[in-house]
Design an enzyme around this catalytic site. Structure first.
Site, mmCIF file in Angstrom:
data_model
loop_
_atom_site.group_PDB
_atom_site.id
_atom_site.type_symbol
_atom_site.label_atom_id
_atom_site.label_comp_id
_atom_site.label_asym_id
_atom_site.label_seq_id
_atom_site.Cartn_x
_atom_site.Cartn_y
_atom_site.Cartn_z
ATOM 1 C CB SER A 196 -33.754 43.792 22.848
ATOM 2 O OG SER A 196 -32.628 44.485 23.303
ATOM 3 C CG HIS A 217 -37.286 40.517 22.987
ATOM 4 N ND1 HIS A 217 -37.302 41.108 21.744
ATOM 5 C CD2 HIS A 217 -37.052 41.525 23.872
ATOM 6 C CE1 HIS A 217 -37.097 42.401 21.889
ATOM 7 N NE2 HIS A 217 -36.943 42.676 23.153
ATOM 8 C CD GLU A 255 -38.433 39.103 18.453
ATOM 9 O OE1 GLU A 255 -38.261 39.214 17.245
ATOM 10 O OE2 GLU A 255 -38.047 39.975 19.256
ATOM 11 C CG ASN A 293 -35.393 45.346 18.915
ATOM 12 O OD1 ASN A 293 -36.127 46.336 18.901
ATOM 13 N ND2 ASN A 293 -35.140 44.660 20.014
HETATM 14 N N1 CAA Z 1 -46.842 49.823 32.691
HETATM 15 C C1 CAA Z 1 -48.069 49.256 32.765
HETATM 16 N N2 CAA Z 1 -49.145 49.720 32.125
HETATM 17 C C2 CAA Z 1 -48.982 50.827 31.382
HETATM 18 C C3 CAA Z 1 -47.758 51.489 31.254
HETATM 19 C C4 CAA Z 1 -46.657 50.949 31.957
HETATM 20 N N3 CAA Z 1 -45.439 51.493 31.875
HETATM 21 N N4 CAA Z 1 -47.925 52.558 30.462
HETATM 22 C C5 CAA Z 1 -49.214 52.570 30.078
HETATM 23 N N5 CAA Z 1 -49.847 51.517 30.624
HETATM 24 C C6 CAA Z 1 -51.250 51.129 30.451
HETATM 25 C C7 CAA Z 1 -52.163 52.184 31.000
HETATM 26 O O1 CAA Z 1 -52.424 51.942 32.369
HETATM 27 C C8 CAA Z 1 -53.408 52.009 30.157
HETATM 28 O O2 CAA Z 1 -54.152 50.917 30.658
HETATM 29 P P1 CAA Z 1 -55.733 50.853 30.475
HETATM 30 O O3 CAA Z 1 -56.029 50.990 29.017
HETATM 31 O O4 CAA Z 1 -56.015 49.525 31.001
HETATM 32 O O5 CAA Z 1 -56.277 51.973 31.265
HETATM 33 C C9 CAA Z 1 -52.876 51.575 28.795
HETATM 34 O O6 CAA Z 1 -51.533 51.091 29.039
HETATM 35 C C10 CAA Z 1 -52.844 52.709 27.845
HETATM 36 O O7 CAA Z 1 -52.085 53.734 28.445
HETATM 37 P P2 CAA Z 1 -52.382 55.295 28.284
HETATM 38 O O8 CAA Z 1 -53.857 55.498 28.024
HETATM 39 O O9 CAA Z 1 -51.776 56.029 29.422
HETATM 40 O O10 CAA Z 1 -51.530 55.740 27.047
HETATM 41 P P3 CAA Z 1 -51.527 55.198 25.587
HETATM 42 O O11 CAA Z 1 -52.874 54.859 25.112
HETATM 43 O O12 CAA Z 1 -50.718 56.190 24.857
HETATM 44 O O13 CAA Z 1 -50.711 53.845 25.661
HETATM 45 C C11 CAA Z 1 -48.687 52.695 25.422
HETATM 46 C C12 CAA Z 1 -49.421 53.783 26.173
HETATM 47 C C13 CAA Z 1 -49.350 51.347 25.695
HETATM 48 C C14 CAA Z 1 -47.279 52.691 25.962
HETATM 49 C C15 CAA Z 1 -48.767 53.022 23.891
HETATM 50 O O14 CAA Z 1 -48.358 54.319 23.656
HETATM 51 C C16 CAA Z 1 -47.951 52.084 23.056
HETATM 52 O O15 CAA Z 1 -48.360 50.985 22.746
HETATM 53 N N6 CAA Z 1 -46.746 52.546 22.637
HETATM 54 C C17 CAA Z 1 -45.830 51.746 21.849
HETATM 55 C C18 CAA Z 1 -45.125 50.790 22.756
HETATM 56 C C19 CAA Z 1 -44.171 49.929 22.012
HETATM 57 O O16 CAA Z 1 -44.019 49.981 20.807
HETATM 58 N N7 CAA Z 1 -43.480 49.084 22.761
HETATM 59 C C20 CAA Z 1 -42.494 48.203 22.216
HETATM 60 C C21 CAA Z 1 -41.183 48.869 22.313
HETATM 61 S S1 CAA Z 1 -39.964 47.876 21.601
HETATM 62 C C22 CAA Z 1 -39.545 46.825 22.795
HETATM 63 O O17 CAA Z 1 -39.990 46.835 23.910
HETATM 64 C C23 CAA Z 1 -38.555 45.836 22.379
HETATM 65 C C24 CAA Z 1 -37.152 46.219 22.491
HETATM 66 O O18 CAA Z 1 -36.349 45.312 22.560
HETATM 67 C C25 CAA Z 1 -36.669 47.592 22.438
#
Ligand code: CAA
Length: 287
Positions: free
Chosen positions: A124, A145, A157, A195
């Site tokens: 990342s 990424h 990315e 990031n």
């Molecule tokens: N694995 C697989 N699927 C998942 C999951 C997981 N860990 N967590 C949630 N899901 C799926 C659910 O099954 C659900 O699927 P359907 O719509 O098909 O039923 C969908 O995602 C939505 O989940 P929820 O309804 O339970 O919850 P939500 O609507 O709050 O969504 C989320 C959860 C997708 C995580 C959402 O909160 C989100 O987008 N959060 C932000 C995530 C983000 O910003 N990620 C990037 C982080 S930065 C990074 O990764 C880079 C780095 O280098 C640090």
């Protein structure tokens, strides 16, 4: 895109944690044979068990059938140790975000993998150019990424190191597209695009908490409802892992040499306490 994806039959994933298992799941879902490696077979098997759990949820939601789940799992082979990745045409490394470790792993991958294999890293924030220099094939090393959770997030990315060649880049783009992802191309500079922007925002949210600007709930609600983010920044930090957030801020701070990237002392203190977020049961919130 002129890249010939046909030359990629087997994908190797190194690291069977949350990111690696997610990458393996997506690759197997789109039809690749996947070798999932970790330091022990037991860990790789745990990664596969996590994929199985996710796929079972998809069956319950009637997104895939039980037969499709069985097929996908049949393409995913857990292996112990990275020697087994010698059979892979394209490897994605998704080990812990630690530079020393990644340099060591890439030197070993270079030794074990076939000469034609592309070695991608899911880092990342660690410079791709530096990771590539640990191998004898820097032209075949690239940043790929993925975002967490991998099966849900649309973005990959892509980061070219200084020596990455065009064929490697085109194959990586084509593979990401086959995996259903949209790509952005970032220069090999600290934090790349996502990031570089996300972590200072999270760090600022931690600073706001540190300075008592608002409660954790109000900081999160302010950003979630006020800027239409799916999670507030402190919840997101807990989701990513506070140790990972700190490691990325340190890379930005060191790499840019600019005090504006100074990690918040509160973030450091939480990591010192072992409060890593969701994965340790406690971060800015309790789980
Ligand atoms: N694995 C697989 N699927 C998942 C999951 C997981 N860990 N967590 C949630 N899901 C799926 C659910 O099954 C659900 O699927 P359907 O719509 O098909 O039923 C969908 O995602 C939505 O989940 P929820 O309804 O339970 O919850 P939500 O609507 O709050 O969504 C989320 C959860 C997708 C995580 C959402 O909160 C989100 O987008 N959060 C932000 C995530 C983000 O910003 N990620 C990037 C982080 S930065 C990074 O990764 C880079 C780095 O280098 C640090």
């Amino acid at each position: 895109m002129s890249a010939d994806l046909e030359q990629i039959k087997v994908i190797g994933v190194l690291g069977a944690g949350q990111m690696g298992a997610g990458i393996a799941q997506v690759a197997a879902t789109v039809g690749y044979q996947v070798l999932l490696a970790d330091i022990s077979l037991e860990r790789s098997e745990q990664g596969k068990a996590g994929v199985e759990k996710q796929l079972t949820r998809s069956v319950v939601k009637e997104r895939i059938t039980e037969a499709q789940k069985t097929e996908i799992l049949g393409r995913l082979t857990p292996v112990g140790g990275m020697e087994a990745l010698s059979g892979a045409d394209f490897v994605v490394e998704a080990a812990t975000e630690n530079e020393e470790l990644k340099l060591k792993l890439f030197a070993q991958l270079d030794e074990y993998c076939a000469p034609h294999a592309i070695l991608a890293t899911n880092t990342s924030s660690i410079p791709i150019t530096r990771i590539a220099a640990a191998t004898t094939r820097p032209h075949k090393v690239i940043g790929m990424h993925f975002m967490n959770p991998v099966p849900v997030m649309k973005l990959v990315e892509v980061i070219k190191g200084l020596a990455t060649d065009e064929e490697t880049y085109e194959l990586t783009e084509a593979l990401a597209a086959k995996m259903g992802k949209t790509t952005v191309l970032a220069r090999d500079m600290p934090g790349f695009i996502v990031n570089r922007i996300l972590m200072p925002m999270i760090n600022e949210a931690v600073t706001a908490l540190y300075e008592g600007i608002g409660s954790r709930e109000d900081i999160d609600a302010g950003m979630k409802l006020g800027t239409n983010q799916p999670m507030g920044p402190l919840t997101l930090a807990d989701f990513i892992g506070l140790d990972t957030c700190l490691a990325i801020m340190e890379v930005l701070h060191e790499g840019m040499g600019d005090s504006k990237y100074r990690p918040c002392p509160l973030l450091k203190q939480y990591v010192d306490a072992g409060w890593m977020g969701r994965k340790s049961g406690r971060g800015f919130y309790e789980y």
